[in-house]
Design a protein around this motif. Sequence first.
Motif, mmCIF file in Angstrom:
data_model
loop_
_atom_site.group_PDB
_atom_site.id
_atom_site.type_symbol
_atom_site.label_atom_id
_atom_site.label_comp_id
_atom_site.label_asym_id
_atom_site.label_seq_id
_atom_site.Cartn_x
_atom_site.Cartn_y
_atom_site.Cartn_z
ATOM 1 N N ASP A 137 0.863 -1.231 0.041
ATOM 2 C CA ASP A 137 0.040 -0.118 -0.034
ATOM 3 C C ASP A 137 0.919 1.377 0.018
ATOM 4 N N PHE A 138 2.076 1.436 0.827
ATOM 5 C CA PHE A 138 2.554 2.339 0.745
ATOM 6 C C PHE A 138 3.525 2.454 -0.408
ATOM 7 N N GLU A 139 3.864 1.486 -1.179
ATOM 8 C CA GLU A 139 4.572 1.668 -2.456
ATOM 9 C C GLU A 139 3.715 2.228 -3.428
ATOM 10 N N ILE A 140 2.509 2.007 -3.304
ATOM 11 C CA ILE A 140 1.364 2.511 -4.320
ATOM 12 C C ILE A 140 1.539 3.952 -3.996
ATOM 13 N N ILE A 141 1.275 4.518 -2.880
ATOM 14 C CA ILE A 141 0.833 5.745 -2.567
ATOM 15 C C ILE A 141 2.338 6.574 -2.741
ATOM 16 N N ILE A 142 3.644 6.119 -2.554
ATOM 17 C CA ILE A 142 4.791 7.009 -2.742
ATOM 18 C C ILE A 142 4.894 6.931 -4.182
ATOM 19 N N ARG A 187 14.371 5.817 2.499
ATOM 20 C CA ARG A 187 14.877 5.471 1.159
ATOM 21 C C ARG A 187 14.095 5.989 0.346
ATOM 22 N N SER A 188 12.716 5.648 0.338
ATOM 23 C CA SER A 188 11.523 6.019 -0.453
ATOM 24 C C SER A 188 11.482 7.795 -0.763
ATOM 25 N N LEU A 189 11.527 8.087 0.360
ATOM 26 C CA LEU A 189 11.231 9.436 0.652
ATOM 27 C C LEU A 189 12.492 10.327 0.302
ATOM 28 N N ILE A 190 13.686 9.804 0.190
ATOM 29 C CA ILE A 190 14.785 10.733 -0.310
ATOM 30 C C ILE A 190 14.420 10.495 -1.713
ATOM 31 N N MET A 191 14.160 9.641 -2.315
ATOM 32 C CA MET A 191 14.192 9.109 -3.818
ATOM 33 C C MET A 191 12.853 10.105 -4.395
#
Length: 299
Positions: free
Chosen positions: A244-249, A284-288
Amino acid sequence: MIQRNLFSNEGSVYMGSQSEINDCTIGIFGVDYDGTTSYKSGTRFGPSAIRNVSQSLETYCPHLDKDLSNIKYIDFGSLIIDSNNTESIVSKVKYATEFLIKNNLKPLILGGEHSITTGVVSALVKKYPNLILIQLDAHADLRDSYMNNKHSHACTMQRCIDNLPQKKIFQIGIRSGTREEFQRMRDNNQLIDIKKGDINIILEQALNEYKKYPIYLTIDLDWFDPSLVSGTGTPEPGGFMWEDFEIIIKTLNKFKLVGADIVELSPDIDSSGISSIVAAKVTRSLIMNLDSNKINELI
């Protein structure tokens, strides 16, 4: 120039962090604080846990198809704070965020408890008066005061709204709060129910008119289901999973993110260490995502 009297550089930094500001676009700092936690404490150990665990991660994210080795960011360490006064900590967070903004760095804050978000938002609205806020959380955090403290982590979204000129906030995943809080969220159309269908479609429809607006994203780790993240002080059943988080990000990658925080990791509660791994991967996802958006493109 790095302000040595503002941050403590003891301990590790997030993997791949640069040692100087030059050419960096993102600035990271931690806030080791848990003074207003209302159930289990321990979030003061969150920033160091995220940094330590990050060393075991790959720099490449296949979902976003980005690699940290191609991004310039700096981890200043943790903010030097007086842990006996929440209001002074919020002010210090604001000052530190202003320091990052002056150096053209997007802020990424590692908590610590959720009260710190108010300081970041109050600094960002000076540069982005049309800033909107997106909250991933299990709790509404809309109380005006909790346990005689207007800066409690149970009040942080209300304090942020107080600082937002447009008063615009979207709350995702909220499943705990008072009747009054839920009524307010419904009345103001700020509660997004992503369990009613395709997450990406629901989120894009809700944010459609704000595609050119600067967005701040705050992530309380209790947004995730306790079966995935048990290392948080106030877990709530019925949460979300990593997919779910991957979809949101990935969906938010289409919008204009100017800053973010990740809060409420209490690493010692979860002896397996999985909660810290999740938190490090969220970071890591937020940095990207922050790297994908250029500040000078914002209105």
